[in-house]
Scaffold this motif. Structure first.
Motif, PDB file in Angstrom:
ATOM      1  N   PHE A   5     -14.110 -17.008 -16.592  1.00 31.72           N
ATOM      2  CA  PHE A   5     -15.456 -16.862 -16.888  1.00 31.72           C
ATOM      3  C   PHE A   5     -16.339 -16.919 -15.548  1.00 31.72           C
ATOM      4  CE2 PHE A   5     -13.962 -18.401 -20.932  1.00 31.72           C
ATOM      5  CZ  PHE A   5     -14.689 -17.823 -21.691  1.00 31.72           C
ATOM      6  N   ARG A   6     -17.228 -15.808 -15.348  1.00 35.96           N
ATOM      7  CA  ARG A   6     -18.014 -15.952 -14.110  1.00 35.96           C
ATOM      8  C   ARG A   6     -19.393 -16.557 -14.479  1.00 35.96           C
ATOM      9  NH1 ARG A   6     -14.630 -12.207 -13.117  1.00 35.96           N
ATOM     10  NH2 ARG A   6     -13.624 -12.429 -11.273  1.00 35.96           N
ATOM     11  N   LYS A   7     -19.704 -17.546 -13.836  1.00 41.56           N
ATOM     12  CA  LYS A   7     -20.980 -18.117 -13.959  1.00 41.56           C
ATOM     13  C   LYS A   7     -21.969 -17.187 -13.114  1.00 41.56           C
ATOM     14  CE  LYS A   7     -21.291 -21.779 -12.074  1.00 41.56           C
ATOM     15  NZ  LYS A   7     -21.182 -22.956 -11.108  1.00 41.56           N
ATOM     16  N   PRO A   8     -23.406 -17.448 -13.873  1.00 39.42           N
ATOM     17  CA  PRO A   8     -24.516 -16.395 -13.375  1.00 39.42           C
ATOM     18  C   PRO A   8     -24.522 -16.837 -11.817  1.00 39.42           C
ATOM     19  CG  PRO A   8     -25.186 -17.940 -15.260  1.00 39.42           C
ATOM     20  CD  PRO A   8     -23.849 -18.233 -15.039  1.00 39.42           C
ATOM     21  N   THR A   9     -24.169 -17.722 -11.190  1.00 37.95           N
ATOM     22  CA  THR A   9     -24.198 -17.882  -9.900  1.00 37.95           C
ATOM     23  C   THR A   9     -23.020 -17.208  -9.058  1.00 37.95           C
ATOM     24  OG1 THR A   9     -23.020 -20.039 -10.187  1.00 37.95           O
ATOM     25  CG2 THR A   9     -25.556 -20.148  -9.842  1.00 37.95           C
ATOM     26  N   GLU A  18     -23.566 -26.924 -17.180  1.00 36.02           N
ATOM     27  CA  GLU A  18     -24.147 -27.341 -18.553  1.00 36.02           C
ATOM     28  C   GLU A  18     -24.253 -25.804 -19.115  1.00 36.02           C
ATOM     29  OE1 GLU A  18     -28.071 -27.211 -16.621  1.00 36.02           O
ATOM     30  OE2 GLU A  18     -26.714 -29.195 -16.825  1.00 36.02           O
ATOM     31  N   GLY A  19     -24.430 -25.748 -20.468  1.00 34.92           N
ATOM     32  CA  GLY A  19     -24.567 -24.274 -21.058  1.00 34.92           C
ATOM     33  C   GLY A  19     -23.314 -23.519 -21.287  1.00 34.92           C
ATOM     34  N   PRO A  20     -23.402 -22.738 -21.742  1.00 34.57           N
ATOM     35  CA  PRO A  20     -21.979 -21.708 -22.339  1.00 34.57           C
ATOM     36  C   PRO A  20     -21.663 -20.763 -21.263  1.00 34.57           C
ATOM     37  CG  PRO A  20     -24.043 -21.020 -23.607  1.00 34.57           C
ATOM     38  CD  PRO A  20     -24.735 -22.164 -23.081  1.00 34.57           C
ATOM     39  N   LEU A  21     -20.860 -20.395 -21.360  1.00 31.14           N
ATOM     40  CA  LEU A  21     -19.932 -19.242 -20.436  1.00 31.14           C
ATOM     41  C   LEU A  21     -19.754 -18.085 -21.184  1.00 31.14           C
ATOM     42  CD1 LEU A  21     -17.514 -21.568 -18.377  1.00 31.14           C
ATOM     43  CD2 LEU A  21     -20.013 -20.759 -17.730  1.00 31.14           C
ATOM     44  N   LYS A  22     -19.943 -17.067 -20.654  1.00 29.97           N
ATOM     45  CA  LYS A  22     -19.697 -15.642 -21.334  1.00 29.97           C
ATOM     46  C   LYS A  22     -18.798 -14.637 -20.557  1.00 29.97           C
ATOM     47  CE  LYS A  22     -24.333 -15.592 -23.410  1.00 29.97           C
ATOM     48  NZ  LYS A  22     -23.761 -16.006 -24.683  1.00 29.97           N
ATOM     49  N   ILE A  23     -18.046 -14.227 -21.222  1.00 30.39           N
ATOM     50  CA  ILE A  23     -17.067 -12.886 -20.597  1.00 30.39           C
ATOM     51  C   ILE A  23     -17.786 -11.578 -21.476  1.00 30.39           C
ATOM     52  CG2 ILE A  23     -14.967 -11.767 -20.542  1.00 30.39           C
ATOM     53  CD1 ILE A  23     -13.441 -14.568 -20.261  1.00 30.39           C
TER      54      ILE A  23
END
Length: 404
Positions: A75-79, A121-126
Protein backbone atom coordinates in the motif's frame (compact mmCIF):
# COMPACT_ATOMS: atom_id res chain seq x y z
CA UNK A 1 6.98 -46.73 22.64
CA UNK A 2 8.10 -43.28 21.48
CA UNK A 3 11.11 -41.57 22.93
CA UNK A 4 10.18 -37.98 23.42
CA UNK A 5 11.94 -35.30 21.32
CA UNK A 6 11.01 -32.58 23.82
CA UNK A 7 14.57 -32.68 25.17
CA UNK A 8 16.29 -32.49 21.76
CA UNK A 9 18.72 -29.59 21.51
CA UNK A 10 18.41 -27.75 18.21
CA UNK A 11 22.16 -27.04 18.25
CA UNK A 12 22.67 -30.72 17.39
CA UNK A 13 20.98 -30.07 14.05
CA UNK A 14 23.29 -27.46 12.66
CA UNK A 15 25.59 -27.50 9.66
CA UNK A 16 27.49 -24.75 7.86
CA UNK A 17 25.44 -23.43 4.92
CA UNK A 18 27.46 -20.86 2.92
CA UNK A 19 25.27 -18.21 1.28
CA UNK A 20 26.49 -19.12 -2.21
CA UNK A 21 25.04 -22.63 -1.80
CA UNK A 22 21.49 -21.26 -1.49
CA UNK A 23 19.82 -21.46 -4.90
CA UNK A 24 18.67 -17.89 -5.56
CA UNK A 25 16.95 -18.74 -8.86
CA UNK A 26 15.34 -21.87 -10.30
CA UNK A 27 17.08 -23.90 -13.01
CA UNK A 28 15.86 -23.37 -16.61
CA UNK A 29 14.24 -26.85 -16.60
CA UNK A 30 12.49 -28.10 -13.45
CA UNK A 31 13.43 -31.77 -13.83
CA UNK A 32 17.12 -31.08 -14.54
CA UNK A 33 17.77 -30.45 -10.86
CA UNK A 34 19.97 -32.98 -9.15
CA UNK A 35 18.61 -35.80 -7.03
CA UNK A 36 20.55 -37.24 -4.12
CA UNK A 37 19.45 -40.85 -3.68
CA UNK A 38 19.91 -42.32 -0.21
CA UNK A 39 18.82 -45.89 0.38
CA UNK A 40 19.98 -48.25 3.14
CA UNK A 41 22.69 -45.78 4.23
CA UNK A 42 24.15 -45.60 0.68
CA UNK A 43 24.26 -42.38 -1.34
CA UNK A 44 24.23 -41.96 -5.13
CA UNK A 45 23.97 -38.91 -7.42
CA UNK A 46 21.22 -38.67 -10.03
CA UNK A 47 19.11 -36.07 -11.82
CA UNK A 48 15.46 -35.61 -10.96
CA UNK A 49 14.38 -37.23 -14.23
CA UNK A 50 15.64 -40.53 -12.77
CA UNK A 51 13.10 -40.44 -9.93
CA UNK A 52 10.56 -42.84 -11.54
CA UNK A 53 13.23 -45.57 -11.88
CA UNK A 54 14.53 -45.07 -8.34
CA UNK A 55 11.20 -45.36 -6.53
CA UNK A 56 10.41 -48.79 -5.11
CA UNK A 57 7.99 -50.78 -7.30
CA UNK A 58 4.36 -50.36 -6.29
CA UNK A 59 4.95 -47.00 -4.60
CA UNK A 60 2.16 -44.48 -4.08
CA UNK A 61 3.39 -40.87 -4.28
CA UNK A 62 1.38 -38.35 -2.27
CA UNK A 63 1.45 -34.74 -3.52
CA UNK A 64 0.37 -31.52 -1.80
CA UNK A 65 -1.70 -29.55 -4.35
CA UNK A 66 -1.87 -26.31 -2.38
CA UNK A 67 -1.39 -23.14 -4.41
CA UNK A 68 0.69 -20.18 -3.26
CA UNK A 69 -1.36 -16.97 -3.12
CA UNK A 70 0.02 -13.50 -3.79
CA UNK A 71 -0.18 -12.73 -0.10
CA UNK A 72 1.97 -9.55 -0.02
CA UNK A 73 0.07 -6.31 -0.54
CA UNK A 74 2.04 -3.07 -0.98
CA UNK A 75 0.00 0.00 0.00
CA UNK A 76 1.27 3.48 -0.82
CA UNK A 77 0.37 6.24 1.57
CA UNK A 78 -0.80 9.61 0.20
CA UNK A 79 2.60 10.96 1.35
CA UNK A 80 4.37 8.37 -0.82
CA UNK A 81 5.67 5.98 1.85
CA UNK A 82 5.02 2.24 1.53
CA UNK A 83 3.33 -0.08 3.99
CA UNK A 84 3.48 -3.80 3.28
CA UNK A 85 0.73 -6.11 4.54
CA UNK A 86 1.43 -9.85 4.47
CA UNK A 87 -1.70 -12.01 4.84
CA UNK A 88 -1.02 -14.95 7.15
CA UNK A 89 -4.36 -16.59 7.86
CA UNK A 90 -8.07 -15.77 7.69
CA UNK A 91 -9.98 -14.84 10.86
CA UNK A 92 -13.50 -13.87 9.77
CA UNK A 93 -16.06 -14.50 8.42
CA UNK A 94 -14.25 -17.83 7.80
CA UNK A 95 -11.18 -19.35 9.42
CA UNK A 96 -11.01 -22.03 6.75
CA UNK A 97 -8.67 -20.95 3.97
CA UNK A 98 -10.75 -22.54 1.21
CA UNK A 99 -13.85 -20.54 2.19
CA UNK A 100 -11.92 -17.36 2.98
CA UNK A 101 -10.46 -17.31 -0.54
CA UNK A 102 -13.98 -17.36 -2.01
CA UNK A 103 -15.20 -14.56 0.26
CA UNK A 104 -16.63 -11.49 -1.50
CA UNK A 105 -16.92 -7.80 -0.43
CA UNK A 106 -14.85 -7.92 2.80
CA UNK A 107 -12.89 -10.13 5.19
CA UNK A 108 -10.48 -9.97 8.14
CA UNK A 109 -7.06 -11.63 8.17
CA UNK A 110 -4.23 -12.01 10.62
CA UNK A 111 -1.34 -10.13 8.98
CA UNK A 112 2.21 -8.95 9.41
CA UNK A 113 2.63 -5.23 8.75
CA UNK A 114 5.94 -3.86 7.47
CA UNK A 115 6.58 -0.17 8.25
CA UNK A 116 3.62 -0.08 10.62
CA UNK A 117 5.09 3.03 12.30
CA UNK A 118 4.50 4.95 9.08
CA UNK A 119 0.82 4.01 9.12
CA UNK A 120 -0.42 6.78 11.40
CA UNK A 121 -4.17 6.41 11.03
CA UNK A 122 -6.97 5.94 8.57
CA UNK A 123 -7.37 3.31 5.89
CA UNK A 124 -4.84 2.46 3.15
CA UNK A 125 -5.85 1.82 -0.47
CA UNK A 126 -4.56 0.03 -3.56
CA UNK A 127 -6.18 0.99 -6.84
CA UNK A 128 -6.27 -1.64 -9.57
CA UNK A 129 -7.92 -1.79 -12.96
CA UNK A 130 -11.64 -1.40 -12.35
CA UNK A 131 -11.49 -1.43 -8.56
CA UNK A 132 -9.92 -0.62 -5.21
CA UNK A 133 -9.01 -2.57 -2.06
CA UNK A 134 -8.95 -0.84 1.34
CA UNK A 135 -7.13 -2.01 4.49
CA UNK A 136 -8.01 -0.98 8.07
CA UNK A 137 -6.39 -2.06 11.32
CA UNK A 138 -8.87 -3.85 13.57
CA UNK A 139 -6.64 -4.89 16.42
CA UNK A 140 -3.03 -5.58 17.33
CA UNK A 141 -2.01 -8.95 18.78
CA UNK A 142 1.45 -10.18 19.71
CA UNK A 143 3.58 -9.59 16.65
CA UNK A 144 0.74 -9.21 14.16
CA UNK A 145 -2.42 -7.25 13.32
CA UNK A 146 -5.97 -8.08 12.42
CA UNK A 147 -6.60 -6.27 9.15
CA UNK A 148 -10.03 -5.75 7.66
CA UNK A 149 -10.06 -5.65 3.87
CA UNK A 150 -12.95 -4.27 1.83
CA UNK A 151 -13.02 -3.97 -1.93
CA UNK A 152 -14.98 -3.05 -5.01
CA UNK A 153 -16.24 -4.50 -7.27
CA UNK A 154 -17.79 -6.34 -4.30
CA UNK A 155 -18.49 -9.49 -6.32
CA UNK A 156 -14.75 -10.23 -6.71
CA UNK A 157 -13.50 -13.03 -4.45
CA UNK A 158 -10.56 -12.36 -2.13
CA UNK A 159 -8.54 -14.80 -4.25
CA UNK A 160 -9.18 -12.58 -7.29
CA UNK A 161 -8.26 -9.44 -5.32
CA UNK A 162 -4.90 -10.99 -4.30
CA UNK A 163 -4.34 -12.16 -7.87
CA UNK A 164 -4.78 -8.57 -9.13
CA UNK A 165 -3.01 -6.61 -6.39
CA UNK A 166 -0.78 -8.97 -4.49
CA UNK A 167 2.79 -10.14 -4.89
CA UNK A 168 4.14 -13.64 -4.45
CA UNK A 169 5.80 -14.11 -1.04
CA UNK A 170 9.24 -15.48 -1.94
CA UNK A 171 11.13 -17.08 0.97
CA UNK A 172 13.00 -14.43 3.00
CA UNK A 173 16.38 -16.17 2.53
CA UNK A 174 16.30 -15.64 -1.25
CA UNK A 175 16.88 -12.00 -0.40
CA UNK A 176 16.03 -10.67 -3.87
CA UNK A 177 13.27 -8.99 -5.83
CA UNK A 178 10.55 -11.00 -7.58
CA UNK A 179 11.08 -11.79 -11.26
CA UNK A 180 8.23 -12.47 -13.71
CA UNK A 181 9.23 -16.15 -13.93
CA UNK A 182 8.75 -16.62 -10.17
CA UNK A 183 5.00 -16.48 -10.80
CA UNK A 184 5.13 -19.83 -12.57
CA UNK A 185 8.27 -21.34 -11.08
CA UNK A 186 7.29 -20.86 -7.42
CA UNK A 187 4.17 -22.99 -8.04
CA UNK A 188 4.04 -26.73 -8.66
CA UNK A 189 2.57 -27.72 -12.02
CA UNK A 190 -0.31 -29.40 -10.13
CA UNK A 191 -1.08 -26.51 -7.74
CA UNK A 192 -4.84 -26.23 -7.36
CA UNK A 193 -6.24 -25.09 -3.99
CA UNK A 194 -5.31 -21.50 -3.18
CA UNK A 195 -4.14 -20.69 0.32
CA UNK A 196 -0.42 -21.32 0.90
CA UNK A 197 2.06 -18.52 1.59
CA UNK A 198 5.02 -20.77 0.75
CA UNK A 199 5.38 -23.42 -1.93
CA UNK A 200 5.64 -27.14 -1.13
CA UNK A 201 9.08 -26.99 -2.74
CA UNK A 202 9.75 -30.71 -3.23
CA UNK A 203 7.03 -30.58 -5.87
CA UNK A 204 8.73 -27.83 -7.88
CA UNK A 205 10.89 -30.42 -9.72
CA UNK A 206 7.99 -32.32 -11.27
CA UNK A 207 7.25 -31.88 -14.98
CA UNK A 208 4.71 -33.49 -17.29
CA UNK A 209 7.53 -35.75 -18.52
CA UNK A 210 8.30 -37.00 -15.02
CA UNK A 211 4.57 -37.47 -14.30
CA UNK A 212 4.17 -39.53 -17.49
CA UNK A 213 7.24 -41.62 -16.65
CA UNK A 214 5.75 -42.38 -13.22
CA UNK A 215 2.58 -43.67 -14.86
CA UNK A 216 4.58 -45.77 -17.31
CA UNK A 217 6.45 -47.32 -14.39
CA UNK A 218 3.19 -48.14 -12.61
CA UNK A 219 3.83 -45.65 -9.79
CA UNK A 220 0.47 -44.37 -8.50
CA UNK A 221 -0.06 -40.83 -7.27
CA UNK A 222 -2.67 -39.02 -5.22
CA UNK A 223 -3.28 -35.51 -3.84
CA UNK A 224 -4.15 -33.86 -0.57
CA UNK A 225 -3.93 -30.21 0.52
CA UNK A 226 -1.89 -28.67 3.32
CA UNK A 227 -1.82 -24.88 3.17
CA UNK A 228 1.78 -24.07 3.99
CA UNK A 229 1.98 -21.21 6.48
CA UNK A 230 4.68 -18.59 7.03
CA UNK A 231 5.57 -20.54 10.19
CA UNK A 232 7.37 -23.04 7.98
CA UNK A 233 10.28 -20.54 7.97
CA UNK A 234 10.05 -19.89 11.71
CA UNK A 235 13.52 -20.52 13.12
CA UNK A 236 13.79 -22.57 16.30
CA UNK A 237 14.85 -20.05 18.94
CA UNK A 238 14.44 -22.32 21.97
CA UNK A 239 17.38 -24.36 23.28
CA UNK A 240 15.27 -27.50 23.45
CA UNK A 241 12.27 -28.43 21.34
CA UNK A 242 9.91 -28.45 24.32
CA UNK A 243 9.90 -24.64 24.32
CA UNK A 244 9.34 -24.31 20.53
CA UNK A 245 5.74 -23.83 19.53
CA UNK A 246 4.93 -25.38 16.16
CA UNK A 247 2.82 -23.37 13.73
CA UNK A 248 -0.61 -24.76 12.83
CA UNK A 249 -1.50 -25.48 9.21
CA UNK A 250 -4.80 -26.34 7.57
CA UNK A 251 -5.21 -29.77 6.05
CA UNK A 252 -7.85 -30.97 3.60
CA UNK A 253 -8.29 -34.48 2.24
CA UNK A 254 -11.05 -36.27 0.35
CA UNK A 255 -12.69 -39.49 1.51
CA UNK A 256 -11.53 -41.15 -1.71
CA UNK A 257 -7.88 -40.43 -0.85
CA UNK A 258 -8.20 -41.77 2.72
CA UNK A 259 -9.66 -44.98 1.27
CA UNK A 260 -6.83 -45.14 -1.27
CA UNK A 261 -4.23 -44.75 1.50
CA UNK A 262 -5.87 -47.52 3.51
CA UNK A 263 -5.88 -49.86 0.52
CA UNK A 264 -2.20 -49.14 -0.10
CA UNK A 265 -0.97 -50.02 3.42
CA UNK A 266 1.79 -52.60 3.31
CA UNK A 267 3.27 -51.11 0.13
CA UNK A 268 5.59 -48.09 -0.10
CA UNK A 269 3.84 -44.79 0.63
CA UNK A 270 6.12 -41.89 -0.31
CA UNK A 271 5.20 -38.26 0.36
CA UNK A 272 6.47 -35.55 -1.97
CA UNK A 273 7.74 -32.98 0.49
CA UNK A 274 7.69 -32.40 4.22
CA UNK A 275 4.18 -30.89 4.02
CA UNK A 276 2.77 -34.07 2.47
CA UNK A 277 4.57 -36.11 5.12
CA UNK A 278 3.15 -33.97 7.93
CA UNK A 279 -0.29 -34.35 6.36
CA UNK A 280 -0.12 -38.13 6.07
CA UNK A 281 1.13 -38.66 9.59
CA UNK A 282 -1.48 -36.16 10.88
CA UNK A 283 -4.23 -38.19 9.18
CA UNK A 284 -3.12 -41.25 11.12
CA UNK A 285 -3.20 -39.28 14.40
CA UNK A 286 -6.62 -37.81 13.59
CA UNK A 287 -7.89 -41.37 13.29
CA UNK A 288 -6.22 -42.27 16.59
CA UNK A 289 -7.80 -39.21 18.23
CA UNK A 290 -11.28 -40.02 16.89
CA UNK A 291 -10.96 -43.58 18.12
CA UNK A 292 -10.74 -42.14 21.66
CA UNK A 293 -13.13 -39.22 21.08
CA UNK A 294 -15.59 -40.20 18.33
CA UNK A 295 -17.88 -37.24 19.11
CA UNK A 296 -15.42 -34.48 18.25
CA UNK A 297 -17.03 -31.81 16.09
CA UNK A 298 -15.43 -31.12 12.71
CA UNK A 299 -14.04 -27.79 13.94
CA UNK A 300 -12.30 -29.63 16.83
CA UNK A 301 -10.21 -31.81 14.52
CA UNK A 302 -6.75 -30.63 15.49
CA UNK A 303 -3.48 -32.46 16.07
CA UNK A 304 -1.41 -30.81 18.78
CA UNK A 305 2.35 -30.77 18.65
CA UNK A 306 3.05 -33.51 21.19
CA UNK A 307 0.02 -35.77 20.74
CA UNK A 308 2.01 -38.53 18.98
CA UNK A 309 4.49 -38.73 21.85
CA UNK A 310 1.88 -38.63 24.62
CA UNK A 311 -0.24 -41.48 23.18
CA UNK A 312 0.40 -44.65 25.15
CA UNK A 313 -0.95 -47.34 22.80
CA UNK A 314 -1.31 -46.09 19.20
CA UNK A 315 -3.75 -48.10 17.02
CA UNK A 316 -2.83 -49.95 13.83
CA UNK A 317 -2.74 -47.75 10.72
CA UNK A 318 -5.65 -49.55 9.05
CA UNK A 319 -7.82 -49.01 12.16
CA UNK A 320 -6.90 -45.30 12.38
CA UNK A 321 -7.78 -44.72 8.71
CA UNK A 322 -11.00 -46.74 9.01
CA UNK A 323 -11.98 -44.54 11.97
CA UNK A 324 -11.53 -41.48 9.72
CA UNK A 325 -13.67 -43.04 6.98
CA UNK A 326 -16.40 -43.90 9.49
CA UNK A 327 -16.30 -40.36 10.87
CA UNK A 328 -16.70 -38.87 7.40
CA UNK A 329 -19.60 -41.21 6.69
CA UNK A 330 -21.32 -40.23 9.94
CA UNK A 331 -20.90 -36.56 9.06
CA UNK A 332 -21.93 -37.21 5.45
CA UNK A 333 -18.91 -35.39 4.09
CA UNK A 334 -16.61 -36.15 1.18
CA UNK A 335 -13.88 -33.85 2.50
CA UNK A 336 -12.15 -33.79 5.85
CA UNK A 337 -10.86 -30.42 7.10
CA UNK A 338 -8.51 -30.32 10.07
CA UNK A 339 -5.50 -28.44 11.40
CA UNK A 340 -2.19 -29.81 12.56
CA UNK A 341 0.74 -28.69 14.66
CA UNK A 342 2.49 -32.06 14.51
CA UNK A 343 6.23 -32.03 15.10
CA UNK A 344 8.10 -34.89 13.49
CA UNK A 345 11.51 -35.19 15.11
CA UNK A 346 13.95 -37.97 16.07
CA UNK A 347 12.08 -40.30 18.42
CA UNK A 348 9.00 -40.25 16.17
CA UNK A 349 7.68 -43.58 14.85
CA UNK A 350 6.30 -43.27 11.33
CA UNK A 351 2.82 -44.68 10.90
CA UNK A 352 2.14 -44.28 7.16
CA UNK A 353 5.25 -42.95 5.38
CA UNK A 354 8.07 -45.14 4.05
CA UNK A 355 10.32 -42.55 2.44
CA UNK A 356 10.45 -38.93 1.31
CA UNK A 357 11.17 -36.76 -1.71
CA UNK A 358 12.49 -33.45 -0.36
CA UNK A 359 14.84 -30.50 -0.90
CA UNK A 360 17.72 -29.54 1.39
CA UNK A 361 16.59 -27.57 4.44
CA UNK A 362 17.96 -24.82 6.63
CA UNK A 363 20.16 -25.65 9.61
CA UNK A 364 18.36 -25.68 12.97
CA UNK A 365 14.94 -25.97 11.31
CA UNK A 366 12.00 -28.23 12.17
CA UNK A 367 12.21 -29.51 8.56
CA UNK A 368 15.73 -30.79 9.21
CA UNK A 369 14.41 -32.49 12.38
CA UNK A 370 11.81 -34.25 10.24
CA UNK A 371 14.51 -35.55 7.87
CA UNK A 372 16.54 -36.78 10.87
CA UNK A 373 13.44 -38.53 12.23
CA UNK A 374 13.21 -40.48 8.97
CA UNK A 375 16.86 -41.40 8.26
CA UNK A 376 18.46 -41.01 11.68
CA UNK A 377 22.12 -39.99 11.91
CA UNK A 378 22.41 -40.49 8.13
CA UNK A 379 21.12 -36.92 7.77
CA UNK A 380 24.66 -35.71 8.53
CA UNK A 381 26.12 -37.94 5.82
CA UNK A 382 23.47 -36.79 3.30
CA UNK A 383 24.05 -33.08 4.00
CA UNK A 384 27.85 -33.50 4.05
CA UNK A 385 27.63 -35.22 0.64
CA UNK A 386 25.34 -32.52 -0.76
CA UNK A 387 27.70 -29.76 0.42
CA UNK A 388 30.80 -31.55 -0.90
CA UNK A 389 29.22 -32.26 -4.29
CA UNK A 390 27.83 -28.81 -5.12
CA UNK A 391 24.15 -29.50 -4.58
CA UNK A 392 21.94 -26.40 -4.51
CA UNK A 393 20.04 -25.76 -1.24
CA UNK A 394 16.59 -24.60 -0.07
CA UNK A 395 13.41 -23.72 -2.01
CA UNK A 396 14.83 -23.42 -5.54
CA UNK A 397 17.56 -25.95 -4.85
CA UNK A 398 18.09 -29.61 -5.68
CA UNK A 399 16.16 -32.62 -4.44
CA UNK A 400 16.66 -35.91 -2.63
CA UNK A 401 14.93 -39.26 -2.40
CA UNK A 402 15.36 -40.66 1.10
CA UNK A 403 14.48 -44.30 1.69
CA UNK A 404 15.35 -45.54 5.19
Amino acid sequence: MHTNPKNLAIKDFVYELPDERIAKFPLPERDQSRLLYCRNHTIADHTFQDLPELLPAGSLLVFNNTKVVQARLIFRKPTGGEVEIFCLEPVKPHREVQLAMQQTRSCTWKCLVGNNKRWKEGPLKIFFEGGVVTAERDAQQDGHFLIRFTWTPAELTFAEVLERCGRLPLPPYLNRELTPEDRTRYQTIYARNEGAVAAPTAGLHFTDNVMNALQTRGIASTYLTLHVGAGTFKPVKADTMEAHEMHAEQLMVSRQVVAQLQQHLGRPLIPVGTTSMRSLESLYWLGALLLLQPDLRPEELHITQWLPYDTKTPPAATEALQTLLDYMDRHQTEHLHASTQIIIAPGYTFKLCNGLVTNFHQPESTLLLLVAALIGEDWKKVYRHALDHDYRFLSYGDSSLLLP
